[in-house]
Structure formats: C-alpha cells, structure tokens
Design an enzyme around this catalytic site. Structure first.
Site, PDB file in Angstrom:
ATOM      1  N   LYS A 260       0.856  -1.201   0.000  1.00  8.26           N
ATOM      2  CA  LYS A 260       0.000   0.000   0.000  1.00  8.26           C
ATOM      3  C   LYS A 260       0.886   1.243   0.000  1.00  8.26           C
ATOM      4  CE  LYS A 260      -2.032   2.758   2.872  1.00  8.26           C
ATOM      5  NZ  LYS A 260      -1.962   3.984   2.045  1.00  8.26           N
TER       6      LYS A 260
ATOM      7  N   GLY B 179       6.703   5.656   7.940  1.00  8.03           N
ATOM      8  CA  GLY B 179       5.786   6.793   7.989  1.00  8.03           C
ATOM      9  C   GLY B 179       5.977   7.547   9.288  1.00  8.03           C
ATOM     10  N   GLY B 180       4.917   8.188   9.737  1.00  8.73           N
ATOM     11  CA  GLY B 180       4.998   9.026  10.923  1.00  8.73           C
ATOM     12  C   GLY B 180       4.920   8.233  12.229  1.00  8.73           C
TER      13      GLY B 180
ATOM     14  N   THR C 200       1.316   7.143  13.418  1.00  8.51           N
ATOM     15  CA  THR C 200       0.782   6.017  12.646  1.00  8.51           C
ATOM     16  C   THR C 200       1.521   4.729  13.011  1.00  8.51           C
ATOM     17  OG1 THR C 200       0.377   7.576  10.861  1.00  8.51           O
ATOM     18  CG2 THR C 200       0.167   5.261  10.320  1.00  8.51           C
ATOM     19  N   GLY C 201       2.810   4.833  13.214  1.00 11.38           N
ATOM     20  CA  GLY C 201       3.591   3.659  13.619  1.00 11.38           C
ATOM     21  C   GLY C 201       3.086   3.088  14.936  1.00 11.38           C
TER      22      GLY C 201
ATOM     23  N   CYS D 209      13.438  11.583   5.992  1.00 16.65           N
ATOM     24  CA  CYS D 209      13.449  11.138   7.386  1.00 16.65           C
ATOM     25  C   CYS D 209      14.794  11.374   8.053  1.00 16.65           C
ATOM     26  CB  CYS D 209      13.043   9.678   7.491  1.00 16.65           C
ATOM     27  SG  CYS D 209      13.972   8.602   6.404  1.00 16.65           S
TER      28      CYS D 209
ATOM     29  N   GLU E 131       9.552  16.573  14.700  1.00 18.99           N
ATOM     30  CA  GLU E 131       9.871  16.444  13.282  1.00 18.99           C
ATOM     31  C   GLU E 131       8.956  17.368  12.481  1.00 18.99           C
ATOM     32  OE1 GLU E 131      10.867  12.727  10.406  1.00 18.99           O
ATOM     33  OE2 GLU E 131       8.846  12.754  11.221  1.00 18.99           O
TER      34      GLU E 131
HETATM   35  O1  TXE Z   1       2.278   9.960   7.439  1.00 21.06           O
HETATM   36  P1  TXE Z   1       1.522   8.622   7.730  1.00 21.06           P
HETATM   37  P2  TXE Z   1       1.693  11.380   7.099  1.00 21.06           P
HETATM   38  C1  TXE Z   1       6.340  11.886   9.216  1.00 21.06           C
HETATM   39  C2  TXE Z   1       6.472  13.368   8.935  1.00 21.06           C
HETATM   40  C3  TXE Z   1       5.107  13.738   8.510  1.00 21.06           C
HETATM   41  C4  TXE Z   1       4.278  12.871   9.449  1.00 21.06           C
HETATM   42  C5  TXE Z   1       2.872  12.627   9.010  1.00 21.06           C
HETATM   43  O2  TXE Z   1       6.807  14.049  10.104  1.00 21.06           O
HETATM   44  O3  TXE Z   1       4.834  15.090   8.661  1.00 21.06           O
HETATM   45  O4  TXE Z   1       4.980  11.662   9.476  1.00 21.06           O
HETATM   46  O5  TXE Z   1       2.853  12.273   7.645  1.00 21.06           O
HETATM   47  C6  TXE Z   1      -0.410   5.003   5.941  1.00 21.06           C
HETATM   48  N1  TXE Z   1      -2.891   2.062   9.322  1.00 21.06           N
HETATM   49  N2  TXE Z   1       6.761  11.073   8.096  1.00 21.06           N
HETATM   50  O6  TXE Z   1       0.456  11.680   7.864  1.00 21.06           O
HETATM   51  O7  TXE Z   1       0.085   8.855   8.027  1.00 21.06           O
HETATM   52  C7  TXE Z   1      -0.591   6.113   4.951  1.00 21.06           C
HETATM   53  O8  TXE Z   1      -1.692   5.871   4.119  1.00 21.06           O
HETATM   54  C8  TXE Z   1      -2.112   1.708   8.300  1.00 21.06           C
HETATM   55  C9  TXE Z   1       8.040  10.438   8.238  1.00 21.06           C
HETATM   56  O9  TXE Z   1       1.602  11.471   5.630  1.00 21.06           O
HETATM   57  O10 TXE Z   1       2.328   7.899   8.725  1.00 21.06           O
HETATM   58  C10 TXE Z   1       0.755   6.064   4.231  1.00 21.06           C
HETATM   59  O11 TXE Z   1       0.766   5.017   3.283  1.00 21.06           O
HETATM   60  N3  TXE Z   1      -1.517   2.610   7.488  1.00 21.06           N
HETATM   61  C11 TXE Z   1       8.243   9.413   7.234  1.00 21.06           C
HETATM   62  C12 TXE Z   1       1.721   5.737   5.362  1.00 21.06           C
HETATM   63  O12 TXE Z   1       0.907   5.167   6.397  1.00 21.06           O
HETATM   64  C13 TXE Z   1      -1.743   3.907   7.716  1.00 21.06           C
HETATM   65  C14 TXE Z   1       7.727   9.640   5.885  1.00 21.06           C
HETATM   66  C15 TXE Z   1       2.480   6.914   5.935  1.00 21.06           C
HETATM   67  O13 TXE Z   1       1.572   7.916   6.297  1.00 21.06           O
HETATM   68  C16 TXE Z   1      -2.583   4.327   8.773  1.00 21.06           C
HETATM   69  C17 TXE Z   1       6.422  10.265   5.901  1.00 21.06           C
HETATM   70  C18 TXE Z   1      -3.157   3.331   9.598  1.00 21.06           C
HETATM   71  N4  TXE Z   1      -3.934   3.637  10.629  1.00 21.06           N
HETATM   72  C19 TXE Z   1       6.008  10.977   6.985  1.00 21.06           C
HETATM   73  N5  TXE Z   1      -2.617   5.684   8.754  1.00 21.06           N
HETATM   74  C20 TXE Z   1       9.566   8.709   7.256  1.00 21.06           C
HETATM   75  N6  TXE Z   1       9.789   7.865   8.255  1.00 21.06           N
HETATM   76  O14 TXE Z   1      10.370   8.880   6.367  1.00 21.06           O
HETATM   77  C21 TXE Z   1      -1.849   6.094   7.722  1.00 21.06           C
HETATM   78  N7  TXE Z   1      -1.316   5.020   7.087  1.00 21.06           N
END
Ligand code: TXE
Length: 501
Positions: free
Chosen positions: A176, A233-234, A237-238, A294, A395
């Site tokens: 995804k 990701g963020g 969400t993690g 990141c 961040e």
């Molecule tokens: O990330 P999300 P967002 C950080 C950065 C950014 C913040 C939020 O600070 O401003 O995160 O970004 C999926 N169950 N990073 O909101 O939501 C979502 O669809 C399963 C750091 O865009 O974490 C996408 O595919 N999946 C980072 C993915 O998670 C879910 C890079 C990342 O989105 C979900 C990006 C759920 N409940 C943002 N909710 C890095 N580590 O490099 C969302 N997603």
C-alpha cells in the site's frame, strides 16, 4: 490511473468495489496529475486473502532461491528500461526534481540487484551438537504474508526496500503506497507483472491496494492472516499499527522518521576544504527535497567559536536556492508534497517564532508569482534555538533548520542525543579520533562522519529510540522477511532410557 483499474488483487487489475477514486495532485502547480482507484476495506481484505492463498499454496515459497534471484535481476533490468517514465511519475506526484527522481530509480534498481545477489548465495547454518549421529541445521524460511506500507517522500524507493527482500525471501505481500503518491508504485506493479509472467511467478504473490491509511489500516494490519508488517511513515501512525498488530502478535518493523543532529566542530577549519564542505553538506542535508527526508539534518549543532560565521554562510546559500517545478531542469528544489503538509510546516515556523527562536532567512512562501499555485516554502533557518523548544524536538518534515551552539565535546554529544528519535546524525571534524569517539557515543542508527545523507543497499538502515525498530537494507533487511527454523535430524535413533518402565 485515469479510468484504468489500479488495484491489483489475485493477479487481476480491477477498480475499487465501490468505484471510489482519488485525485492525485501535482504539488508544483495544484493541477490534478491523475485519478486513481481508492480501495475499500473489503478490497484490502481480499488482497490479504489472495496473498494468504498464494503463500499457503506453497509453490512460490518452494521456488529455488536462484530462481527468485533471477526474477529480482529481471525487475532491475525493467526498472532501467522504464527509468524515465517512472522518474517523471515520481516528480509529478511528489514535486521533487527530475534529477532526484532519476537517482531514486537508480537506487531502486540497486536494491533489487543487491538482494538478487544476496538471495542467490544465502546458505543454511550447520550446528555441531556434539553427536555425530545428529545433523543439526538452522534454515531460513519466508515469514509469510507481508503488508508493506510506504510513505510519500520516497514513494517507490521506500517500497522497494520492502518488496525486493520480501520477494527474495519467498514471501507474498500486499503493498500500500501513500494515498498522496501512488503513481510510481502502480506503474511499478505493472512492470512486476511483466517480470512475473516471464518467470512464471504464481498468481497472488504481489497485491496492490491504494487509499487512505486511516480507512484501510485496520483491514491491513489487525488480521490474523498477516505475518509481518513493514511500515515507514509518521510516529503516530507507527504507534497505531504496532497496537493493531499486537492483537495477533504480528511481527512489525517500523521506520518513523527522525530529528537528526548535524554536529560541527570548530576544528573543521584545520582542513582547507573543511569549512566550505561543512556549509555545503549542512545545506544539502536539510534542504534537499525541501526537508521531506526522514534523515534530514534539521538540527545544526555548531561549536560556538565558528558559529556566527558558519551560520551566516549556510544562510547566504539557503537564500540562493532556486525553487521551481521539478520538471524544469533549472529547479534545485521543488514544492512540499501537498497544501496540507505546507500548512503543517507553516505552523511550525509560527511556533518557532513564538518560542523565541531568531528567524534569519525564509519563514515565508516564495514571492515569485510563477510559484503561486504550488505548495512551495522557502528554506528557513532559526538561530538561537534551545533544546527545550518544540521546533528543536519535533519532526517538522519541512525546509527548517534550527541552530544550537556548544563549547565542549561532551555538550555536543549530549545535544546530539537529546531527542526521542535516533535515526541519523552527522559529525564534522578534522580530528579522526574525535570523530570516531563522537560517532560511537551518538544513539542514532546511521552516523555520517564528514559527509551527510548517503546510504547503500548493502548497509542496514533504521533507527534507535522512537525512530522505530527493525532494519531495512543489508542482510538484516532480508532477515526481517524470514523465519529461522532449527532442524534436528537424528540419523541413528536409539532408546534414550530416561524413563525406566
Ligand atoms: O504519514 P503517515 P503522514 C512523518 C512526517 C510527517 C508525518 C505525518 O513528520 O509530517 O509523518 O505524515 C499510511 N494504518 N513522516 O500523515 O500517516 C498512509 O496511508 C495503516 C516520516 O503522511 O504515517 C501512508 O501510506 N496505514 C516518514 C503511510 O501510512 C496507515 C515519511 C504513511 O503515512 C494508517 C512520511 C493506519 N492507521 C512521513 N494511517 C519517514 N519515516 O520517512 C496512515 N497510514
């Protein structure tokens, strides 16, 4: 894309069950770059079921490692064949420059080449148990059904760090991409399909859904049919995904960003290039891809005696960065990924000002009318920052550099470690012994000494602290997708006689 079906489930391209779609916006000018299918939770459940069937069927996991290696190599060939098309999609979707997107596709190719080599030579481990009648060995097996969730900053690159080792290990998967940037991954799965047909890969090994993480999250992460979730990701969400996975004790690896220090010692001036290289690497380390990295070096931690001169030099160059559409070869950096994300960055700039940091450059949208429809934001530097400020601790994921100063090595290390994250750090010094000392003292997953931002497919990537757990790339990045099994084979069984009757 644009009327063609975008969900790939059990070897079939199809639309979402409810025919839902999403507009994908080009952040350089606000135009709609494409319209893609938006999966429902039922679509996601079907994708998981397809991956489960494909794994349990056994044909794919029984494929010899050398055949899987050949497949990965073929994927690498096709990536190079389609490099320009994929790079263009990445630029339209993320806003990054075409030069960066081309590097991304080369990096994706390297990941497939690396795992092709590693998978092809991996061997079992024989263990001597002290009895010649017993053959004891530890073998690796694919972990099973994997859910691979990627973010929007390096859409295909981050996905490749997951798909390449998962395929190499013999897993099946549901991928995804971020709903903000799905275009390159959709094109890539078409490319995979071509390689799969040539190599007779069974149906259902790779499935693709795209859509809102909040809507699809539970269907993808909370079910008992999933064996491993790899997420980038963020932080929030993690944490949500880790909690969802706990119900079934599903293994999770998460990479959750960072707040990365770049420590500069005054002795860089002992090297004739040290000062200029330092300024250059600090600039690139934070402003490349508008800070949406990141491992961006967002915290400049500089020795007091050179701080004024060093910060002035970084600020002068930051003010000269040429912004524009990523497709324009004169652009040095593109827009932020979306209006929503720009609002978040702008709120952080206001926060920095209200916390008392001194804004020395940027802090606004560019005034160039040609950029008015895009989500652009100027490279921004705050001086006189303190570790207690939120702008220093959280961040921002945007083009914002904060500056802190130190006078002793111990203070520099303490500042560098003063973060809940721990993904990456940079250290600049002309004293090699000091460099090694500080690198070992920093609690971060990657430390660059007199460099910044580089990585290789052969070295592990991941974080300490709240930057996550698990590792991608390198041998460990393959091991994440494998279970270990100990096979104890007694070739000459005899009566043990433990119980007498
Ligand atoms: O990330 P999300 P967002 C950080 C950065 C950014 C913040 C939020 O600070 O401003 O995160 O970004 C999926 N169950 N990073 O909101 O939501 C979502 O669809 C399963 C750091 O865009 O974490 C996408 O595919 N999946 C980072 C993915 O998670 C879910 C890079 C990342 O989105 C979900 C990006 C759920 N409940 C943002 N909710 C890095 N580590 O490099 C969302 N997603």
């Amino acid at each position: 894309m644009d009327g063609e079906p975008d969900l790939y489930i059990a070897g079939v391209w199809r639309h979402a069950r409810d025919r839902g779609t999403r507009d994908i916006v080009n952040p350089a000018d606000g135009s709609v770059a494409a319209v893609v299918d938006e999966a429902t939770p039922d679509d996601a459940r079907e994708a998981i079921a397809a991956a489960r069937r494909a794994f349990d069927d056994g044909a794919w996991r029984a494929t010899p490692a050398t055949a899987r290696a050949a497949l990965l190599d073929r994927v690498a060939d096709l990536l190079q064949r389609d490099k320009e098309d994929l790079a263009l999609l990445e630029t339209r979707d993320t806003g990054k420059t075409l030069a960066e997107s081309r590097i991304d596709i080369d990096d994706v190719t390297s990941v497939f080449r690396y795992y092709a080599k590693l998978v092809g030579v991996q061997s079992d481990r024989v263990v001597d148990v002290g009895d010649p009648a017993v053959i004891s060995r530890v073998v690796t097996e694919p972990i099973g059904v994997c859910v691979l969730i990627a973010p929007w900053n390096y859409p295909l690159l981050q996905m490749s760090w997951k798909i390449a080792p998962a395929l190499g290990a013999g897993c099946t998967m549901v991928a995804k991409p971020s709903e903000v940037t799905p275009l390159s991954t959709i094109a890539f799965v078409h490319l995979l399909e071509e390689a799969f047909q040539e190599h007779s890969v069974p149906t259902g090994v790779v499935n693709l859904v795209q859509g809102s993480g909040a809507v699809l999250g539970e269907a993808l992460t909370a079910g008992a049919d999933v064996d491993f979730i790899s997420f980038t990701g963020g932080l929030a969400t993690g944490q949500t995904i880790t909690r969802a996975a706990a119900a079934n004790v599903t293994k999770v690896a998460v990479e959750l960003g960072g707040k990365n220090p770049h420590i500069v010692f005054a002795d860089i001036t002992d090297d004739p290039n040290g000062f200029d290289a330092g300024v250059d690497h600090v600039l690139t380390g934070v402003f490349l891809h508008s800070g949406q990295v990141c491992s961006a070096g967002t915290r400049l931690i500089v020795e007091d005696s050179i701080a004024d001169e060093f910060v002035a030099a970084v600020a002068a160059r930051a003010a000269g960065i040429t912004m524009g559409d990523g497709c324009d070869p004169t652009s040095e950096t593109g827009p932020l990924v979306s209006e929503q994300h720009r609002s978040k960055v702008e709120a952080y700039v206001q926060l920095g000002i209200s916390e008392g940091a001194e804004l020395i450059t940027g802090g606004a949208r560019p005034s160039d009318p040609a950029l008015a429809n895009g989500s652009f934001y100027l490279p921004t530097i705050f001086d006189k920052c303190h570790r207690s400020m939120r702008i220093v601790q959280e961040e921002t994921f945007g083009p914002i550099l904060t500056v802190e100063r130190f006078t002793t090595e111990a203070e520099a290390i303490a500042l560098g470690n003063d973060t809940e994250y721990g993904l990456a750090a940079g250290v600049r010094t002309s004293d090699a012994a000091r460099g090694e000392r500080v690198a070992r003292a920093l609690r971060h997953g990657t430390v660059w000494l007199n460099d910044f931002g580089y990585y290789t497919a052969a070295a592990e990537w991941g974080g300490f602290g709240k930057s996550g757990n698990g590792r991608e790339l390198g041998p460990t990045g393959l091991a994440e997708y494998q279970e270990l099994k100990h096979i104890w084979h007694n070739t000459t069984p005899t009566v043990a006689g433990w119980f007498k009757h």
